[in-house]
Structure formats: structure tokens, C-alpha cells
Design a protein around this motif. Structure first.
Motif, PDB file in Angstrom:
ATOM      1  N   ILE A  92     -15.698 -17.235  20.591  1.00  0.00           N
ATOM      2  CA  ILE A  92     -15.627 -18.539  19.949  1.00  0.00           C
ATOM      3  C   ILE A  92     -16.735 -18.648  18.899  1.00  0.00           C
ATOM      4  O   ILE A  92     -17.913 -18.557  19.208  1.00  0.00           O
ATOM      5  N   LEU A  93     -16.306 -18.853  17.661  1.00  0.00           N
ATOM      6  CA  LEU A  93     -17.243 -18.986  16.547  1.00  0.00           C
ATOM      7  C   LEU A  93     -17.553 -20.447  16.233  1.00  0.00           C
ATOM      8  O   LEU A  93     -18.670 -20.785  15.853  1.00  0.00           O
ATOM      9  N   GLU A  94     -16.555 -21.308  16.361  1.00  0.00           N
ATOM     10  CA  GLU A  94     -16.705 -22.752  16.118  1.00  0.00           C
ATOM     11  C   GLU A  94     -15.767 -23.494  17.058  1.00  0.00           C
ATOM     12  O   GLU A  94     -14.734 -22.974  17.444  1.00  0.00           O
ATOM     13  N   GLY A  95     -16.117 -24.730  17.366  1.00  0.00           N
ATOM     14  CA  GLY A  95     -15.227 -25.582  18.143  1.00  0.00           C
ATOM     15  C   GLY A  95     -15.218 -25.255  19.616  1.00  0.00           C
ATOM     16  O   GLY A  95     -16.097 -24.574  20.134  1.00  0.00           O
ATOM     17  N   SER A  96     -14.168 -25.744  20.295  1.00  0.00           N
ATOM     18  CA  SER A  96     -14.076 -25.581  21.740  1.00  0.00           C
ATOM     19  C   SER A  96     -12.653 -25.842  22.208  1.00  0.00           C
ATOM     20  O   SER A  96     -11.839 -26.400  21.482  1.00  0.00           O
ATOM     21  N   GLY A  97     -12.391 -25.433  23.435  1.00  0.00           N
ATOM     22  CA  GLY A  97     -11.075 -25.626  24.023  1.00  0.00           C
ATOM     23  C   GLY A  97     -11.109 -25.259  25.480  1.00  0.00           C
ATOM     24  O   GLY A  97     -12.179 -25.151  26.085  1.00  0.00           O
ATOM     25  N   TYR A  98      -9.926 -25.060  26.051  1.00  0.00           N
ATOM     26  CA  TYR A  98      -9.809 -24.758  27.476  1.00  0.00           C
ATOM     27  C   TYR A  98      -8.817 -23.628  27.699  1.00  0.00           C
ATOM     28  O   TYR A  98      -7.743 -23.604  27.106  1.00  0.00           O
ATOM     29  N   PHE A  99      -9.182 -22.718  28.592  1.00  0.00           N
ATOM     30  CA  PHE A  99      -8.243 -21.778  29.172  1.00  0.00           C
ATOM     31  C   PHE A  99      -8.011 -22.251  30.597  1.00  0.00           C
ATOM     32  O   PHE A  99      -8.968 -22.517  31.336  1.00  0.00           O
ATOM     33  N   ASP A 100      -6.766 -22.383  30.975  1.00  0.00           N
ATOM     34  CA  ASP A 100      -6.418 -22.675  32.360  1.00  0.00           C
ATOM     35  C   ASP A 100      -5.900 -21.380  32.962  1.00  0.00           C
ATOM     36  O   ASP A 100      -5.064 -20.691  32.359  1.00  0.00           O
ATOM     37  N   VAL A 101      -6.414 -21.020  34.142  1.00  0.00           N
ATOM     38  CA  VAL A 101      -6.019 -19.795  34.827  1.00  0.00           C
ATOM     39  C   VAL A 101      -5.609 -20.131  36.256  1.00  0.00           C
ATOM     40  O   VAL A 101      -6.024 -21.152  36.803  1.00  0.00           O
ATOM     41  N   ARG A 102      -4.814 -19.272  36.858  1.00  0.00           N
ATOM     42  CA  ARG A 102      -4.365 -19.468  38.239  1.00  0.00           C
ATOM     43  C   ARG A 102      -5.374 -18.845  39.202  1.00  0.00           C
ATOM     44  O   ARG A 102      -5.849 -17.731  38.993  1.00  0.00           O
ATOM     45  N   ASP A 103      -5.697 -19.592  40.270  1.00  0.00           N
ATOM     46  CA  ASP A 103      -6.541 -19.020  41.310  1.00  0.00           C
ATOM     47  C   ASP A 103      -5.659 -18.242  42.285  1.00  0.00           C
ATOM     48  O   ASP A 103      -4.445 -18.101  42.076  1.00  0.00           O
ATOM     49  N   LYS A 104      -6.237 -17.737  43.342  1.00  0.00           N
ATOM     50  CA  LYS A 104      -5.484 -16.919  44.295  1.00  0.00           C
ATOM     51  C   LYS A 104      -4.446 -17.720  45.061  1.00  0.00           C
ATOM     52  O   LYS A 104      -3.526 -17.150  45.642  1.00  0.00           O
TER      53      LYS A 104
ATOM     54  N   TYR B 104      -2.137 -14.889  34.648  1.00  0.00           N
ATOM     55  CA  TYR B 104      -1.423 -16.054  34.132  1.00  0.00           C
ATOM     56  C   TYR B 104      -2.430 -17.043  33.569  1.00  0.00           C
ATOM     57  O   TYR B 104      -3.466 -17.306  34.185  1.00  0.00           O
ATOM     58  N   HIS B 105      -2.110 -17.587  32.408  1.00  0.00           N
ATOM     59  CA  HIS B 105      -3.013 -18.536  31.782  1.00  0.00           C
ATOM     60  C   HIS B 105      -2.263 -19.381  30.764  1.00  0.00           C
ATOM     61  O   HIS B 105      -1.096 -19.143  30.470  1.00  0.00           O
ATOM     62  N   ARG B 106      -2.974 -20.349  30.246  1.00  0.00           N
ATOM     63  CA  ARG B 106      -2.514 -21.154  29.123  1.00  0.00           C
ATOM     64  C   ARG B 106      -3.759 -21.608  28.389  1.00  0.00           C
ATOM     65  O   ARG B 106      -4.865 -21.556  28.937  1.00  0.00           O
ATOM     66  N   PHE B 107      -3.590 -22.034  27.143  1.00  0.00           N
ATOM     67  CA  PHE B 107      -4.727 -22.417  26.315  1.00  0.00           C
ATOM     68  C   PHE B 107      -4.422 -23.736  25.624  1.00  0.00           C
ATOM     69  O   PHE B 107      -3.290 -24.007  25.241  1.00  0.00           O
ATOM     70  N   THR B 108      -5.459 -24.533  25.443  1.00  0.00           N
ATOM     71  CA  THR B 108      -5.358 -25.733  24.626  1.00  0.00           C
ATOM     72  C   THR B 108      -6.710 -26.036  24.011  1.00  0.00           C
ATOM     73  O   THR B 108      -7.757 -25.637  24.536  1.00  0.00           O
TER      74      THR B 108
END
Length: 179
Positions: A98-110, A130-134
Motif C-alpha cells: 500500500i502506497l497511499e490510502g487504505s482499505g480492507y481484506f476480508d479472509v475466512r478463518d478456519k 478465500y478473500h474479498r477486498f474493499t
């Protein structure tokens, strides 16, 4: 330091925090058990690119590009944000510096529950998770993406077929070995 918490499903915009009250933080040790690696490399430091190159060499990353995600820079911005937020895997390790800004990665736990990981500096997701990003509500993130081979950023959305995808199976095998 990386920050993560249990994801609270709600009707809120995906770019909101989605935290429980009180917040249910997830320790770094649990992220490590999931195979999530993390580096914090100060982009304002004079030698940050050398540090990124060192990590790239150690991990076998050969290619990179820059992605700038904002309303001003990404065509079909709202549509793309929704697409990024669909649960998927990639057939290559996924690292974003990440160079600028911010966001979220959502990942699956066990237990197959979502964990939200705030990304501000340098985060890595292993191939097959498995993941998703926003984005967050600031609606901007500029990142260097690092690849082992030619870019393989085509998402493979979750389905019964992805549960047997070779990269997902290898990810699960590698996580089991590390425990």
C-alpha cells in the motif's frame, strides 16, 4: 501494526468497519495460522523500494504494477468495488504494498467466518485463501501489486469447484503442515 477483527454482517456499506460492539479483535497469531504474512515498510523512508525488492527476491516475485483505486482513476468505480468484494481466490500469491490510502481484506478463518483485516502499509495473502477486498470510506487506495509470474489477477469466485482448485487445496495443505 496490523489490525484485524471479526466481521459483523450488517446492511451497512461494505466500506464501513463492520465491527461488533465491543469489537472482537483477532490476534496476529491467528492471522499467521491462516498463512497471512505481513510487513510494515515505511513508504516515506528513503530506502523503502530496496526493502520491497528484498521481500520480492525472498518470495520469488518477478513482476509488479501499480493500481490506483478511486472514483477519479478507476473506470466503472462502483461496479469494480462490488466485484472486488465478491468472495474469490487467485492462483498466485497476492501481495499488495500500500502506497497511499487504505482499505480492507476480508479472509475466512478456519471456521469459515469472516475476519476483516485493515490494510494500510504492506500485506500479503497466500495463494488459495478465500478473500474479498474493499476500500474504506475514504474511497482511495494506491498499491503496488507483486507477482511471481505474469499477473494472474483474474478472480475465481467461490463455488464447489474452487474448493477443489489445486491452489486452494495446496493452501489448505500448507496451513495444516504449519500447525
Amino acid at each position: 501494526m496490523i489490525s484485524a477483527w471479526r466481521y459483523n454482517e450488517s446492511d451497512e456499506d461494505q466500506r464501513e468497519l463492520h465491527q461488533f460492539t465491543p469489537n472482537r479483535e483477532v490476534p496476529v497469531s491467528e492471522l499467521v495460522e491462516l498463512g497471512i504474512l505481513y510487513w510494515n515498510v515505511d513508504v516515506t523512508g528513503p530506502l523503502y523500494l530496496e526493502k520491497v525488492d528484498t521481500i520480492s527476491h525472498e518470495r520469488g516475485y518477478k513482476n509488479k504494477d501499480i493500481i490506483d483505486i478511486s472514483k477519479a482513476t478507476l473506470p466503472n468505480f462502483e461496479e469494480k468495488i462490488k466485484t472486488f468484494f465478491e468472495e474469490h481466490i487467485h492462483e498466485d500469491e497476492e501481495i499488495r504494498f500500500i502506497l497511499e490510502g487504505s482499505g480492507y481484506f476480508d479472509v475466512r478463518d478456519k471456521s469459515d467466518q469472516w475476519i476483516r483485516v485493515a490494510c494500510k502499509q504492506s500485506d500479503l495473502l497466500p495463494a488459495g485463501i478465500y478473500h474479498r477486498f474493499t476500500l474504506d470510506t475514504a474511497n482511495h487506495l494506491k498499491a503496488m501489486r507483486l507477482f511471481k509470474e505474469n499477473p494472474k489477477w483474474i478472480p475465481i469466485n467461490r463455488s464447489k469447484e474452487t474448493d477443489t482448485n489445486q491452489f486452494h487445496v495446496e493452501y489448505l495443505h500448507n496451513i495444516a503442515k504449519e500447525l
